[in-house]
Design a protein around this motif. Structure first.
Motif, mmCIF file in Angstrom:
data_model
loop_
_atom_site.group_PDB
_atom_site.id
_atom_site.type_symbol
_atom_site.label_atom_id
_atom_site.label_comp_id
_atom_site.label_asym_id
_atom_site.label_seq_id
_atom_site.Cartn_x
_atom_site.Cartn_y
_atom_site.Cartn_z
ATOM 1 N N SER A 129 55.853 -55.838 30.682
ATOM 2 C CA SER A 129 54.722 -55.364 31.471
ATOM 3 C C SER A 129 53.579 -56.379 31.422
ATOM 4 O O SER A 129 52.834 -56.447 30.442
ATOM 5 N N GLY A 130 53.473 -57.209 32.461
ATOM 6 C CA GLY A 130 52.423 -58.214 32.523
ATOM 7 C C GLY A 130 52.698 -59.412 31.656
ATOM 8 O O GLY A 130 51.839 -60.285 31.502
ATOM 9 N N ILE A 131 53.895 -59.449 31.105
ATOM 10 C CA ILE A 131 54.271 -60.505 30.162
ATOM 11 C C ILE A 131 55.792 -60.569 30.154
ATOM 12 O O ILE A 131 56.456 -59.605 30.519
ATOM 13 N N GLU A 132 56.363 -61.703 29.787
ATOM 14 C CA GLU A 132 57.816 -61.823 29.797
ATOM 15 C C GLU A 132 58.429 -60.883 28.766
ATOM 16 O O GLU A 132 57.998 -60.832 27.611
ATOM 17 N N LYS A 133 59.438 -60.139 29.185
ATOM 18 C CA LYS A 133 60.103 -59.180 28.301
ATOM 19 C C LYS A 133 60.692 -59.912 27.096
ATOM 20 O O LYS A 133 61.368 -60.929 27.246
ATOM 21 N N ASP A 134 60.430 -59.391 25.898
ATOM 22 C CA ASP A 134 60.925 -60.026 24.680
ATOM 23 C C ASP A 134 60.998 -58.954 23.591
ATOM 24 O O ASP A 134 59.986 -58.604 22.987
ATOM 25 N N ILE A 135 62.196 -58.438 23.348
ATOM 26 C CA ILE A 135 62.354 -57.349 22.391
ATOM 27 C C ILE A 135 62.022 -57.804 20.977
ATOM 28 O O ILE A 135 61.461 -57.046 20.177
ATOM 29 N N SER A 136 62.349 -59.054 20.651
ATOM 30 C CA SER A 136 62.042 -59.550 19.308
ATOM 31 C C SER A 136 60.538 -59.553 19.053
ATOM 32 O O SER A 136 60.073 -59.179 17.965
ATOM 33 N N LEU A 137 59.756 -59.968 20.044
ATOM 34 C CA LEU A 137 58.306 -59.951 19.885
ATOM 35 C C LEU A 137 57.776 -58.517 19.889
ATOM 36 O O LEU A 137 56.788 -58.214 19.195
ATOM 37 N N ALA A 138 58.411 -57.643 20.646
ATOM 38 C CA ALA A 138 58.012 -56.235 20.602
ATOM 39 C C ALA A 138 58.175 -55.701 19.182
ATOM 40 O O ALA A 138 57.273 -55.041 18.637
ATOM 41 N N ILE A 139 59.316 -56.005 18.566
ATOM 42 C CA ILE A 139 59.553 -55.557 17.194
ATOM 43 C C ILE A 139 58.532 -56.162 16.245
ATOM 44 O O ILE A 139 58.023 -55.485 15.347
ATOM 45 N N PHE A 140 58.226 -57.440 16.431
ATOM 46 C CA PHE A 140 57.247 -58.117 15.576
ATOM 47 C C PHE A 140 55.917 -57.372 15.580
ATOM 48 O O PHE A 140 55.337 -57.091 14.525
ATOM 49 N N TRP A 141 55.420 -57.032 16.779
ATOM 50 C CA TRP A 141 54.110 -56.386 16.862
ATOM 51 C C TRP A 141 54.165 -54.934 16.419
ATOM 52 O O TRP A 141 53.228 -54.431 15.778
ATOM 53 N N TYR A 142 55.279 -54.241 16.711
ATOM 54 C CA TYR A 142 55.421 -52.880 16.210
ATOM 55 C C TYR A 142 55.420 -52.869 14.680
ATOM 56 O O TYR A 142 54.824 -51.998 14.048
ATOM 57 N N ARG A 143 56.084 -53.843 14.081
ATOM 58 C CA ARG A 143 56.131 -53.901 12.621
ATOM 59 C C ARG A 143 54.749 -54.130 12.020
ATOM 60 O O ARG A 143 54.400 -53.537 10.998
ATOM 61 N N LYS A 144 53.978 -54.999 12.644
ATOM 62 C CA LYS A 144 52.629 -55.257 12.130
ATOM 63 C C LYS A 144 51.801 -53.978 12.157
ATOM 64 O O LYS A 144 51.051 -53.691 11.215
ATOM 65 N N ALA A 145 51.933 -53.207 13.235
ATOM 66 C CA ALA A 145 51.199 -51.946 13.316
ATOM 67 C C ALA A 145 51.748 -50.927 12.319
ATOM 68 O O ALA A 145 50.992 -50.199 11.671
ATOM 69 N N ALA A 146 53.074 -50.881 12.200
ATOM 70 C CA ALA A 146 53.708 -49.928 11.287
ATOM 71 C C ALA A 146 53.288 -50.190 9.844
ATOM 72 O O ALA A 146 53.103 -49.255 9.051
ATOM 73 N N GLU A 147 53.130 -51.456 9.499
ATOM 74 C CA GLU A 147 52.713 -51.810 8.135
ATOM 75 C C GLU A 147 51.295 -51.338 7.826
ATOM 76 O O GLU A 147 50.923 -51.235 6.647
ATOM 77 N N GLN A 148 50.520 -51.050 8.868
ATOM 78 C CA GLN A 148 49.180 -50.496 8.671
ATOM 79 C C GLN A 148 49.184 -48.972 8.729
ATOM 80 O O GLN A 148 48.125 -48.347 8.745
ATOM 81 N N GLY A 149 50.389 -48.398 8.801
ATOM 82 C CA GLY A 149 50.511 -46.950 8.799
ATOM 83 C C GLY A 149 50.506 -46.307 10.162
ATOM 84 O O GLY A 149 50.413 -45.074 10.258
ATOM 85 N N ASN A 150 50.609 -47.092 11.230
ATOM 86 C CA ASN A 150 50.594 -46.525 12.574
ATOM 87 C C ASN A 150 51.893 -45.764 12.824
ATOM 88 O O ASN A 150 52.978 -46.364 12.861
ATOM 89 N N VAL A 151 51.780 -44.469 12.986
ATOM 90 C CA VAL A 151 52.958 -43.609 13.108
ATOM 91 C C VAL A 151 53.728 -43.887 14.381
ATOM 92 O O VAL A 151 54.970 -43.909 14.388
ATOM 93 N N ARG A 152 53.022 -44.124 15.475
ATOM 94 C CA ARG A 152 53.719 -44.374 16.737
ATOM 95 C C ARG A 152 54.565 -45.636 16.640
ATOM 96 O O ARG A 152 55.706 -45.675 17.116
ATOM 97 N N ALA A 153 54.026 -46.677 16.016
ATOM 98 C CA ALA A 153 54.796 -47.910 15.843
ATOM 99 C C ALA A 153 56.044 -47.642 14.999
ATOM 100 O O ALA A 153 57.130 -48.179 15.286
ATOM 101 N N GLN A 154 55.902 -46.829 13.969
ATOM 102 C CA GLN A 154 57.043 -46.501 13.121
ATOM 103 C C GLN A 154 58.118 -45.762 13.919
ATOM 104 O O GLN A 154 59.320 -46.016 13.752
ATOM 105 N N GLU A 155 57.687 -44.874 14.796
ATOM 106 C CA GLU A 155 58.642 -44.138 15.638
ATOM 107 C C GLU A 155 59.359 -45.088 16.590
ATOM 108 O O GLU A 155 60.573 -44.966 16.816
ATOM 109 N N TYR A 156 58.616 -46.022 17.152
ATOM 110 C CA TYR A 156 59.220 -46.962 18.094
ATOM 111 C C TYR A 156 60.245 -47.847 17.405
ATOM 112 O O TYR A 156 61.312 -48.142 17.943
ATOM 113 N N LEU A 157 59.919 -48.290 16.197
ATOM 114 C CA LEU A 157 60.868 -49.115 15.443
ATOM 115 C C LEU A 157 62.137 -48.338 15.126
ATOM 116 O O LEU A 157 63.247 -48.885 15.181
ATOM 117 N N GLN A 158 61.978 -47.071 14.794
ATOM 118 C CA GLN A 158 63.138 -46.233 14.519
ATOM 119 C C GLN A 158 64.008 -46.095 15.762
ATOM 120 O O GLN A 158 65.240 -46.184 15.685
#
Length: 296
Positions: A256-285
């Motif tokens: 969305s507005g950027i080249e699709k890249d699942i690896s980078l999506a995981i990278f950013w979800y993980r950074k958020a999940a490590e701060q306790g972001n529940v939505r990021a944790q759900e997405y990673l799961q």
């Protein structure tokens, strides 16, 4: 929080998340009082010398020095971290009327640090500081009214306190107030939100940057611009804002507005999940279950 999901039965979709900023402890102390040399040492990161300067002053009852010791003990700067000791020094300064200490003591009640979480006590200390014009406390008191924590929910009082802090130029207040204007029924005003987010973003605040990304994505008060959204998310995520990290991860996941890249999506979800972001944790799961090749 501002969330939009796309797709039926798909957890990881088009996601927008907006975090409400809370202002607890400043990275530098703004108050100028008797212990000026201690403030200079603290702001320079020379915590051992700040401790040595503040300790005798605090023991003689100087409120600024008491507050300074609270900061050092809460963060473990120059001393072993000790929440009990931090809150005792904060309380000494707060009871003498120092607004920064009152806000810090409210924050410890707010998050349950040093003693049991207590929204009523948190609100009381925030109010004491806010009524003295402490902009950080004004932001925090606004959050208590916005979410009905320690006081009945009152969006108008939440706005009023945020407006005071926003008028004083506080970027967290500006981004929080912008968030109210894009998400709260009955007071929505996208034009006001755009102005507030821009003021906040101009000061480098990630909340304002993320807010502008959301407005670009949804086309609020402007045409939809997915590249613009991704650009603002990237700026905010680069500062460690977990909501922006989730939004940027979703931009990569969906292309969305950027080249699709699942690896980078995981990278950013993980950074958020490590701060306790529940939505990021759900997405990673979800990704781990549906894209097992990318697990790990």
């Amino acid at each position: 929080m501002y969330v939009l999901m796309k797709g039926c039965g798909i957890l990881v979709g088009l996601s927008l998340v907006f975090t409400v900023s809370t202002v607890f402890i400043p990275s530098t102390i703004q108050t100028k009082a008797y212990a000026d040399e201690g403030l200079d040492l603290y702001n320079a990161g020379d915590y051992q010398r700040a401790l040595a300067y503040w300790q005798p002053l605090a023991e003689r009852g100087d409120p600024q020095a008491e507050f300074g010791l609270g900061l050092l003990y809460e963060a473990g700067q120059g001393v072993a971290q000790n929440f009990d000791t931090a809150q005792r020094w904060y309380r000494k300064a707060a009871e003498q009327g120092l607004s920064d200490a009152q806000n810090a003591l409210g924050a410890m009640y707010d998050v349950g640090r040093g003693f049991a979480k207590d929204d009523v006590q948190a609100t009381e200390w925030y109010r004491n500081a806010a009524e003295q014009g402490n902009v950080r406390a004004e932001v925090n008191l606004s959050n208590m009214y916005r979410f009905g924590r320690g006081v009945p929910r009152d969006i108008n009082l939440a706005i009023a306190w945020l407006q005071k802090a926003s008028d004083a130029g506080n970027p967290a207040a500006q981004s929080n107030l912008g968030g109210i204007y894009i998400s709260e029924d009955g007071v929505k005003d996208y034009s006001k939100a755009a102005i507030l987010f821009q003021k906040s973003a101009d000061q480098g605040d990630p909340g304002g940057q993320n807010g502008l990304g959301i407005m670009c994505f949804l086309g609020l008060n402007r045409p939809i611009d997915l590249a613009c959204a991704a650009n603002w998310y990237r700026k905010a995520a680069g500062q460690g804002d977990p909501s922006a990290e989730v939004n940027l991860g979703s931009a990569y996941y969906n292309g969305s507005g950027i080249e699709k890249d699942i690896s980078l999506a995981i990278f950013w979800y993980r950074k958020a999940a490590e701060q306790g972001n529940v939505r990021a944790q759900e997405y990673l799961q979800y990704i781990a279950e549906h894209r097992p090749i990318l697990k790990g």
